[in-house]
Design an enzyme around this catalytic site. Structure first.
Site, PDB file in Angstrom:
ATOM      1  N   LYS A  19      30.385   8.879 -72.890  1.00 23.36           N
ATOM      2  CA  LYS A  19      28.911   9.755 -73.035  1.00 23.36           C
ATOM      3  C   LYS A  19      28.962  10.702 -72.782  1.00 23.36           C
ATOM      4  O   LYS A  19      28.328  11.504 -73.322  1.00 23.36           O
ATOM      5  CB  LYS A  19      28.442   8.660 -72.566  1.00 23.36           C
ATOM      6  CG  LYS A  19      27.870   7.347 -72.041  1.00 23.36           C
ATOM      7  CD  LYS A  19      26.993   6.873 -70.632  1.00 23.36           C
ATOM      8  CE  LYS A  19      26.501   5.275 -71.713  1.00 23.36           C
ATOM      9  NZ  LYS A  19      25.967   4.335 -70.644  1.00 23.36           N
ATOM     10  N   LYS A  53      27.543  -4.295 -80.804  1.00 23.73           N
ATOM     11  CA  LYS A  53      26.831  -4.841 -79.364  1.00 23.73           C
ATOM     12  C   LYS A  53      25.504  -4.706 -79.135  1.00 23.73           C
ATOM     13  O   LYS A  53      25.878  -3.099 -79.737  1.00 23.73           O
ATOM     14  CB  LYS A  53      27.349  -4.985 -78.250  1.00 23.73           C
ATOM     15  CG  LYS A  53      26.720  -5.679 -76.993  1.00 23.73           C
ATOM     16  CD  LYS A  53      26.915  -5.841 -75.384  1.00 23.73           C
ATOM     17  CE  LYS A  53      26.783  -6.224 -74.427  1.00 23.73           C
ATOM     18  NZ  LYS A  53      26.991  -6.194 -72.656  1.00 23.73           N
ATOM     19  N   LYS A  66      20.265  -1.794 -75.055  1.00 25.06           N
ATOM     20  CA  LYS A  66      18.803  -1.413 -74.511  1.00 25.06           C
ATOM     21  C   LYS A  66      18.441   0.149 -75.349  1.00 25.06           C
ATOM     22  O   LYS A  66      17.444   0.315 -75.897  1.00 25.06           O
ATOM     23  CB  LYS A  66      18.686  -1.238 -73.026  1.00 25.06           C
ATOM     24  CG  LYS A  66      18.528  -2.833 -72.407  1.00 25.06           C
ATOM     25  CD  LYS A  66      17.894  -2.545 -71.372  1.00 25.06           C
ATOM     26  CE  LYS A  66      19.118  -1.558 -70.342  1.00 25.06           C
ATOM     27  NZ  LYS A  66      18.950  -2.329 -69.474  1.00 25.06           N
TER      28      LYS A  66
END
Length: 330
Positions: A116, A197, A200
């Site tokens: 990130k 995967k 959200k």
């Protein structure tokens, strides 16, 4: 001295993005099931959502909506300790004490931080230290089990390392938790890209089935799901990831194994139709209960406030133990 407890299971969900089918099958359904046999704690980790850019109003709205979804999915606040992280200040206090026993290199090695923190100029310090807060989240409750997917296992292992080190240096203070990994549908993959995967905040609009998606949208997403080129329906995630993803979703929705469910099917049309029916059968009652609860947000807020008050009664004891052990005047 640490407190000896029976099986105590803890789950935290970050209120970012929209809860999707993978969250329901991999985390929410197991927590609802296990609340009848374990001492269960579930919290919404809104402090973790501050580690990246966010809109304050959106965060508040998402936190309340996700709380409503969890109650609609069957979470029982009489059986499960359920609250919002920021309403229990002990999370932040224990976080600092644990930072004082954690090395910079340990936090910097976390895979999610490296993934990130692409923009090094604007990365927030909290993104580096949030695995230590995650350790505080877990250790506050003397949790013995933490259900996580493979992407979070490294963080729970760090929690174990921190707890063991603290116990060695300052005396027996924390329960050292174990990782529990769901065996079926632990990793629901992106419908549009079954190599990754479903997430959200990371999936495309067509890649994840939102728990509040209308029925026609659910059907459309599944009908457009990527399958494979050979027309064979068989459970083989390495060779046929698209088909295997749909079979695994069906197995988690209706029970049984992906291998058995796929054995009698003849084509992709039948597979997608059956998957749609199974998913909608699972989501309809949840959506109905959500619509009822959403008309009374005051009730949801009261449940969260009562949960936070109960949580503080437990977590204050853990912080007191840790402060006394580390040398802070109590």
């Amino acid at each position: 001295m640490t407190t000896t407890v029976a099986t105590r299971r803890l789950t935290g969900l970050q209120p970012t993005g929209e809860l999707h089918l993978g969250n329901l099958l991999g985390a929410i359904a197991p927590m609802v099931r296990d609340q009848y046999t374990t001492d269960s704690t579930v919290f919404l980790a809104d402090l973790h959502a501050l580690t990246v850019a966010h809109e304050p109003r959106t965060l508040r709205e998402t936190t309340l909506r996700q709380a409503t979804v969890l109650l609609a999915a069957g979470l029982d606040p009489d059986r499960t300790l359920f609250y919002v992280q920021s309403q229990v200040p002990d999370h932040s206090e224990l976080h600092y004490l644990l930072e004082c026993t954690t090395a910079y290199g340990e936090a910097h090695r976390m895979i999610q931080f490296r993934d990130k923190a692409v923009d090094r100029q604007n990365v927030r310090l909290s993104l580096l230290t949030y695995p230590v807060m995650q350790a505080a989240d877990i250790l506050l409750h003397d949790a013995t089990e933490v259900p996580v997917g493979a992407d979070q296992r490294q963080h729970v292992e760090l929690t174990r390392d921190i707890a063991n080190r603290f116990n060695r240096r300052y005396g027996d203070t924390f329960v050292v938790p174990e990782v529990v990994t769901p065996t079926v549908a632990a990793r629901v993959m992106d419908l549009a890209n079954p190599a990754v995967k479903a997430g959200k905040t990371t999936s495309s609009a067509s890649g994840a089935i939102g728990l509040l998606d209308p029925a026609d949208l659910v059907a459309r997403k599944i009908s457009r799901a990527v399958t494979d080129s050979d027309g064979i329906i068989a459970y083989d995630p390495a060779v046929r990831p698209g088909v295997s993803n749909l079979l695994e979703i069906m197995a988690a929705c209706v029970g049984g194994s992906p291998v058995e469910i796929g054995s009698g099917m003849r084509g992709y049309g039948e597979l997608k139709s059956a998957t749609t029916e199974a998913v909608l059968g699972l989501l309809r009652p949840l959506r109905s209960r959500f619509e009822t609860l959403a008309r009374d947000p005051g009730y949801v807020r009261r449940m969260l406030a009562e949960g936070a008050e109960r949580a503080r009664g437990r977590t204050a004891q853990t912080v007191f133990r840790a402060k006394r052990a580390i040398g802070v005047l109590t």
